[in-house]
Design a protein around this motif. Structure first.
Motif, PDB file in Angstrom:
ATOM      1  N   MET A  25       0.441 -58.011 -17.954  1.00  0.00           N
ATOM      2  CA  MET A  25       1.613 -58.742 -18.393  1.00  0.00           C
ATOM      3  C   MET A  25       1.133 -59.942 -19.236  1.00  0.00           C
ATOM      4  SD  MET A  25       4.759 -60.329 -16.115  1.00  0.00           S
ATOM      5  CE  MET A  25       4.498 -59.152 -14.841  1.00  0.00           C
ATOM      6  N   THR A  26       1.726 -60.133 -20.388  1.00  0.00           N
ATOM      7  CA  THR A  26       1.290 -61.199 -21.283  1.00  0.00           C
ATOM      8  C   THR A  26       1.747 -62.568 -20.802  1.00  0.00           C
ATOM      9  OG1 THR A  26       3.243 -61.174 -22.695  1.00  0.00           O
ATOM     10  CG2 THR A  26       1.484 -59.609 -23.248  1.00  0.00           C
ATOM     11  N   ILE A  27       1.118 -63.582 -21.353  1.00  0.00           N
ATOM     12  CA  ILE A  27       1.455 -64.966 -20.995  1.00  0.00           C
ATOM     13  C   ILE A  27       2.915 -65.270 -21.327  1.00  0.00           C
ATOM     14  CG2 ILE A  27       0.617 -65.894 -23.185  1.00  0.00           C
ATOM     15  CD1 ILE A  27      -0.370 -68.352 -21.673  1.00  0.00           C
ATOM     16  N   ALA A  28       3.393 -64.779 -22.448  1.00  0.00           N
ATOM     17  CA  ALA A  28       4.780 -65.046 -22.860  1.00  0.00           C
ATOM     18  C   ALA A  28       5.769 -64.386 -21.899  1.00  0.00           C
ATOM     19  CB  ALA A  28       5.018 -64.566 -24.282  1.00  0.00           C
ATOM     20  N   ILE A  29       5.491 -63.181 -21.458  1.00  0.00           N
ATOM     21  CA  ILE A  29       6.378 -62.486 -20.524  1.00  0.00           C
ATOM     22  C   ILE A  29       6.413 -63.214 -19.184  1.00  0.00           C
ATOM     23  CG2 ILE A  29       6.707 -60.367 -19.177  1.00  0.00           C
ATOM     24  CD1 ILE A  29       5.706 -58.838 -21.670  1.00  0.00           C
ATOM     25  N   ARG A  30       5.234 -63.620 -18.691  1.00  0.00           N
ATOM     26  CA  ARG A  30       5.194 -64.375 -17.435  1.00  0.00           C
ATOM     27  C   ARG A  30       5.978 -65.677 -17.575  1.00  0.00           C
ATOM     28  NH1 ARG A  30      -0.205 -62.956 -17.673  1.00  0.00           N
ATOM     29  NH2 ARG A  30      -0.745 -65.087 -18.251  1.00  0.00           N
ATOM     30  N   VAL A  46       0.850 -68.790 -15.116  1.00  0.00           N
ATOM     31  CA  VAL A  46       0.968 -68.617 -16.565  1.00  0.00           C
ATOM     32  C   VAL A  46      -0.312 -69.066 -17.248  1.00  0.00           C
ATOM     33  CG1 VAL A  46       2.196 -69.359 -18.658  1.00  0.00           C
ATOM     34  CG2 VAL A  46       3.479 -68.820 -16.585  1.00  0.00           C
ATOM     35  N   PHE A  47      -0.748 -70.279 -16.935  1.00  0.00           N
ATOM     36  CA  PHE A  47      -1.916 -70.842 -17.606  1.00  0.00           C
ATOM     37  C   PHE A  47      -3.188 -70.748 -16.768  1.00  0.00           C
ATOM     38  CE2 PHE A  47       1.799 -73.007 -19.465  1.00  0.00           C
ATOM     39  CZ  PHE A  47       1.634 -72.613 -20.777  1.00  0.00           C
ATOM     40  N   TYR A  48      -3.086 -70.230 -15.540  1.00  0.00           N
ATOM     41  CA  TYR A  48      -4.226 -70.077 -14.632  1.00  0.00           C
ATOM     42  C   TYR A  48      -5.061 -71.347 -14.572  1.00  0.00           C
ATOM     43  CZ  TYR A  48      -2.973 -65.172 -14.938  1.00  0.00           C
ATOM     44  OH  TYR A  48      -2.288 -63.989 -14.905  1.00  0.00           O
TER      45      TYR A  48
END
Length: 129
Positions: A1-6, A54-56
């Motif tokens: 899952m991409t960062i934008a989707i999350r 999102v940004f871990y």
């Protein structure tokens, strides 16, 4: 899952927390307090989800975490003004709960789009780079 989707999924979760809190508080307090309570609840949930999922972004020190929360909050003020502006304007124009929440959803969507760019660039920059 991409960062934008999350980010979008967690924005939806935060919005639902915001609205649920508003709905609970409006039963015992005026509109202004319910909006404030919803905003605070949404902020807390969104920060934790963004930081962790999102940004871990990991924890490094109290000072670094305070800087991140401060920046995150400062950017939130601007985007919250957009959110509140839409929510209150829709309430004033149509004076229905549906209109208030529709305006809030539009305002939050606009605010979250801007906030993603700011958070990625300035708050969680090391984790997002």
């Amino acid at each position: 899952m991409t960062i934008a989707i999350r980010y979008v999924l967690f924005a939806i979760v935060s919005t639902l927390v915001n609205f649920a809190t508003q709905e609970a508080v409006i039963r015992v307090a005026p509109l202004g307090l319910s909006i404030l309570a919803g905003t605070a609840a949404g902020f807390a949930v969104k920060y934790v989800l963004d930081k962790k999922w999102v940004f871990y972004d990991g924890y490094t020190s109290h000072g670094d975490e305070a800087r991140k929360v401060t920046l995150y909050a400062a950017f939130s003020v601007l985007t919250t003004m957009v959110f509140w502006g839409f929510e209150i304007a829709f309430w004033i124009i149509w004076q229905t709960d549906l209109a208030k929440y529709a305006g809030g959803a539009i305002g939050l969507a606009i605010g979250y789009a801007a906030k993603f760019a700011l958070d990625r660039r300035f708050v969680f920059q090391a984790a997002a780079a």
